[in-house]
Every structure is written in structure tokens, then in C-alpha cells.
Design a protein around this motif. Structure first.
Motif, PDB file in Angstrom:
ATOM      1  N   LEU A 193       0.720  -1.308  -0.039  1.00 41.20           N
ATOM      2  CA  LEU A 193       0.360  -0.119   0.142  1.00 41.20           C
ATOM      3  C   LEU A 193       0.991   1.351   0.015  1.00 41.20           C
ATOM      4  O   LEU A 193       0.472   2.082  -0.422  1.00 41.20           O
ATOM      5  CB  LEU A 193      -0.763  -0.130   1.446  1.00 41.20           C
ATOM      6  N   GLY A 194       1.653   1.118   0.473  1.00 35.66           N
ATOM      7  CA  GLY A 194       3.359   2.244   0.428  1.00 35.66           C
ATOM      8  C   GLY A 194       2.515   3.368   2.171  1.00 35.66           C
ATOM      9  O   GLY A 194       1.146   3.528   2.188  1.00 35.66           O
ATOM     10  N   TYR A 195       3.594   3.815   2.696  1.00 38.26           N
ATOM     11  CA  TYR A 195       3.313   4.854   3.476  1.00 38.26           C
ATOM     12  C   TYR A 195       2.916   6.128   3.310  1.00 38.26           C
ATOM     13  O   TYR A 195       2.868   6.783   3.708  1.00 38.26           O
ATOM     14  CB  TYR A 195       4.560   4.732   4.501  1.00 38.26           C
ATOM     15  N   ASN A 196       2.338   6.575   2.310  1.00 35.29           N
ATOM     16  CA  ASN A 196       1.711   7.789   1.083  1.00 35.29           C
ATOM     17  C   ASN A 196       0.450   7.202   0.791  1.00 35.29           C
ATOM     18  O   ASN A 196      -0.045   8.163  -0.394  1.00 35.29           O
ATOM     19  CB  ASN A 196       3.034   8.396   0.325  1.00 35.29           C
ATOM     20  N   PHE A 197       0.097   6.809   1.898  1.00 35.10           N
ATOM     21  CA  PHE A 197      -1.827   6.186   1.239  1.00 35.10           C
ATOM     22  C   PHE A 197      -2.731   7.229   1.571  1.00 35.10           C
ATOM     23  O   PHE A 197      -2.336   7.933   2.660  1.00 35.10           O
ATOM     24  CB  PHE A 197      -2.295   4.874   2.562  1.00 35.10           C
ATOM     25  N   PRO A 198      -3.722   7.792   1.194  1.00 32.62           N
ATOM     26  CA  PRO A 198      -4.761   8.341   0.892  1.00 32.62           C
ATOM     27  C   PRO A 198      -5.325   8.360   2.118  1.00 32.62           C
ATOM     28  O   PRO A 198      -5.937   9.698   2.724  1.00 32.62           O
ATOM     29  CB  PRO A 198      -5.731   8.697  -0.200  1.00 32.62           C
ATOM     30  N   CYS A 199      -5.332   7.762   3.335  1.00 35.47           N
ATOM     31  CA  CYS A 199      -5.901   7.637   4.465  1.00 35.47           C
ATOM     32  C   CYS A 199      -5.960   6.699   5.563  1.00 35.47           C
ATOM     33  O   CYS A 199      -4.681   6.395   5.238  1.00 35.47           O
ATOM     34  CB  CYS A 199      -7.669   7.333   4.458  1.00 35.47           C
ATOM     35  N   ALA A 200      -5.695   6.518   6.181  1.00 40.79           N
ATOM     36  CA  ALA A 200      -5.246   5.797   7.470  1.00 40.79           C
ATOM     37  C   ALA A 200      -5.395   4.477   7.311  1.00 40.79           C
ATOM     38  O   ALA A 200      -6.958   4.016   6.889  1.00 40.79           O
ATOM     39  CB  ALA A 200      -5.529   6.543   9.033  1.00 40.79           C
ATOM     40  N   VAL A 201      -4.938   3.614   7.837  1.00 39.39           N
ATOM     41  CA  VAL A 201      -5.149   2.471   7.720  1.00 39.39           C
ATOM     42  C   VAL A 201      -4.701   1.384   8.749  1.00 39.39           C
ATOM     43  O   VAL A 201      -3.577   1.710   9.695  1.00 39.39           O
ATOM     44  CB  VAL A 201      -3.690   2.136   6.840  1.00 39.39           C
ATOM     45  N   LEU A 202      -5.988   0.951   9.650  1.00 39.47           N
ATOM     46  CA  LEU A 202      -5.310   0.150  10.322  1.00 39.47           C
ATOM     47  C   LEU A 202      -5.830  -1.071  10.345  1.00 39.47           C
ATOM     48  O   LEU A 202      -6.517  -1.685  10.105  1.00 39.47           O
ATOM     49  CB  LEU A 202      -7.396   1.042  12.087  1.00 39.47           C
ATOM     50  N   GLY A 203      -5.092  -1.826  12.135  1.00 42.08           N
ATOM     51  CA  GLY A 203      -5.003  -2.973  12.031  1.00 42.08           C
ATOM     52  C   GLY A 203      -5.861  -3.516  12.894  1.00 42.08           C
ATOM     53  O   GLY A 203      -7.101  -2.478  13.390  1.00 42.08           O
ATOM     54  N   ILE A 204      -5.471  -4.833  13.823  1.00 43.02           N
ATOM     55  CA  ILE A 204      -6.428  -5.586  14.734  1.00 43.02           C
ATOM     56  C   ILE A 204      -5.908  -5.611  15.433  1.00 43.02           C
ATOM     57  O   ILE A 204      -4.912  -5.576  15.489  1.00 43.02           O
ATOM     58  CB  ILE A 204      -6.897  -7.223  14.106  1.00 43.02           C
ATOM     59  N   PRO A 205      -6.287  -5.507  16.856  1.00 40.65           N
ATOM     60  CA  PRO A 205      -5.261  -5.939  18.207  1.00 40.65           C
ATOM     61  C   PRO A 205      -4.743  -6.819  17.738  1.00 40.65           C
ATOM     62  O   PRO A 205      -5.891  -8.169  17.911  1.00 40.65           O
ATOM     63  CB  PRO A 205      -6.307  -5.624  18.931  1.00 40.65           C
ATOM     64  N   SER A 206      -3.677  -7.110  18.015  1.00 39.20           N
ATOM     65  CA  SER A 206      -2.994  -8.226  18.053  1.00 39.20           C
ATOM     66  C   SER A 206      -3.493  -9.638  19.745  1.00 39.20           C
ATOM     67  O   SER A 206      -3.235 -10.467  18.804  1.00 39.20           O
ATOM     68  CB  SER A 206      -1.425  -8.042  19.627  1.00 39.20           C
ATOM     69  N   CYS A 207      -4.336  -9.254  20.654  1.00 42.30           N
ATOM     70  CA  CYS A 207      -4.265 -10.068  21.947  1.00 42.30           C
ATOM     71  C   CYS A 207      -6.123 -10.518  20.586  1.00 42.30           C
ATOM     72  O   CYS A 207      -6.229 -11.652  21.104  1.00 42.30           O
ATOM     73  CB  CYS A 207      -5.485  -9.011  22.641  1.00 42.30           C
ATOM     74  N   ILE A 208      -6.309 -10.260  19.815  1.00 42.68           N
ATOM     75  CA  ILE A 208      -7.226 -10.520  19.179  1.00 42.68           C
ATOM     76  C   ILE A 208      -6.510 -12.576  18.421  1.00 42.68           C
ATOM     77  O   ILE A 208      -7.127 -13.026  18.479  1.00 42.68           O
ATOM     78  CB  ILE A 208      -8.034  -9.971  18.069  1.00 42.68           C
TER      79      ILE A 208
END
Length: 210
Positions: A193-208
Motif C-alpha cells: 500500500l505504501g506509507y503515502n496512502f490517502p487515508c489512515a490504515v488500521l489493523g486489528i489488535p494483537s490480542c485477537i
């Protein structure tokens, strides 16, 4: 739309204080400062969905944040699921967007198209599931989850490179957040995706995944 208030509300609701650090894989892009008061705008949350457990978790989190945001701001919030059928049919991004080994049999068969019903009702015959049939099943599952939320929901079926198609949807829908079913900035999809993506990218918490 600032994402930190969204995540702060999620932290408060879950009793956690580490979700921002865990979930923000790519920060939201910096926008030029403006003295003009910003009007409340619609919020668009995009989820890369493939019916895997991790993408289920990402979609659930998106619905949760959407619900909290709608209650707190009165803004119109739309959650959108995107499934990408890759041209080469062989994904290098496991657990993000890749074909499951078997079609899910948990959906209500009567509400799926006739061709897919035949596959679901005769799994022992090892009927070949076409990419379009598989996509139909996967997006149907996303829509089923959306019914529980009872909010505004859209789904997209795209063909091509996963990272390219996700970016196209994010740009065309003016998305505020892209949710991925991964929990590390070192995941190959983040690099794609690259770090100049047009919006924020969220993942899932590691605890899941624990």
C-alpha cells in the motif's frame, strides 16, 4: 475526520489503553491547515474483506467504531467491504484477501443465488466453485454482518492487484480509514500500500490472535 477520537472511544468502551498504538499501521495523511471551520462530513470506513477470521474481526471493529461515531457526532457513517479477486489467483498476502480453501456453509442457503446454492447443498461432490460464485458467498457474508449493525453499508467486488484496487476504492469513496485484518506494520500488504496512502490504515489488535 480525526481518527484518534474514534479510537479513544473504542478504548474507553473496551477498557483498553493500548489500541491506538496497536491498530494504527499507517497514520492519517497530514492535511494543510485551514482557518475555515470544517463542516461535518460523512464518514466512510473501508474494510478489506475476504471472510477470513481476521477480516471478520476487522469488519466487526469497523461496525463498532461506526456505531460509536454515529452516536457521538450525529454524522452519517458508511461501512464498505471490498473483496478483490486477484488476476493470478495466488495471493501473497495470506489472511488479508485470499480465497478460503472451502466455501463457507454458515449462510442461509435460500438467500444465495441458485448456482451457489447447488454448491452449498452438495459439498461432498467437490463441485468447483468459480471465482464469481466465491465472491458472491464472501460478500453475502459481509452483508449479513452488516444487517446486525443496521447502518449504511456498501460492498465492492474488484478485479486486479489487491493494493491497487483498495487504493482506487479509498480514493473514489473519499475514505477516512481502511481496515485490514493484520496486526503488524511489517505485513507485506502494508508495504504494498505504501506509507503515502490517502487515508489512515488500521489493523486489528494483537490480542485477537492470542
Amino acid at each position: 475526520m480525526q481518527i484518534k477520537p474514534m479510537l479513544a472511544r473504542l478504548q474507553s468502551a473496551t477498557g483498553r489503553n493500548d489500541l491506538i498504538e496497536q491498530m494504527v499501521l499507517v497514520p492519517e495523511p497530514k492535511k494543510p491547515f485551514s482557518k475555515k471551520p470544517q463542516k461535518a462530513k460523512a464518514v466512510n470506513l473501508i474494510v478489506a474483506y475476504d471472510a477470513s477470521p481476521n477480516s471478520h474481526a476487522a469488519l466487526d471493529i469497523a461496525f463498532w467504531i461506526a456505531h460509536q461515531t454515529r452516536l457521538a457526532t450525529n454524522a452519517q457513517v458508511t461501512v464498505q467491504a471490498v473483496y478483490v479477486v486477484e488476476d493470478n489467483q495466488s495471493s501473497q498476502y495470506p489472511n488479508i484477501l485470499s480465497f478460503p480453501q472451502q466455501p463457507s456453509l454458515e449462510c442461509q442457503i435460500s438467500e444465495v443465488s441458485k448456482s451457489v446454492t447447488q454448491v452449498l447443498t452438495q459439498p461432498k461432490l467437490q463441485t468447483v466453485v468459480t471465482p464469481l460464485q466465491q465472491a458472491d458467498i464472501i460478500l453475502w457474508q459481509a452483508r449479513s454482518l452488516a444487517e446486525e449493525w443496521q447502518g449504511c453499508f456498501k460492498s465492492h467486488l474488484r478485479f486486479g492487484c489487491i493494493s491497487t484496487e483498495l487504493k482506487k476504492v479509498v480514493e473514489s469513496e473519499a475514505a477516512d480509514i481502511l481496515f485490514l485484518g493484520c496486526n503488524s506494520v511489517n505485513h507485506p500488504m502494508i508495504e504494498a500500500l505504501g506509507y503515502n496512502f490517502p487515508c489512515a490504515v488500521l489493523g486489528i489488535p494483537s490480542c485477537i490472535d492470542e
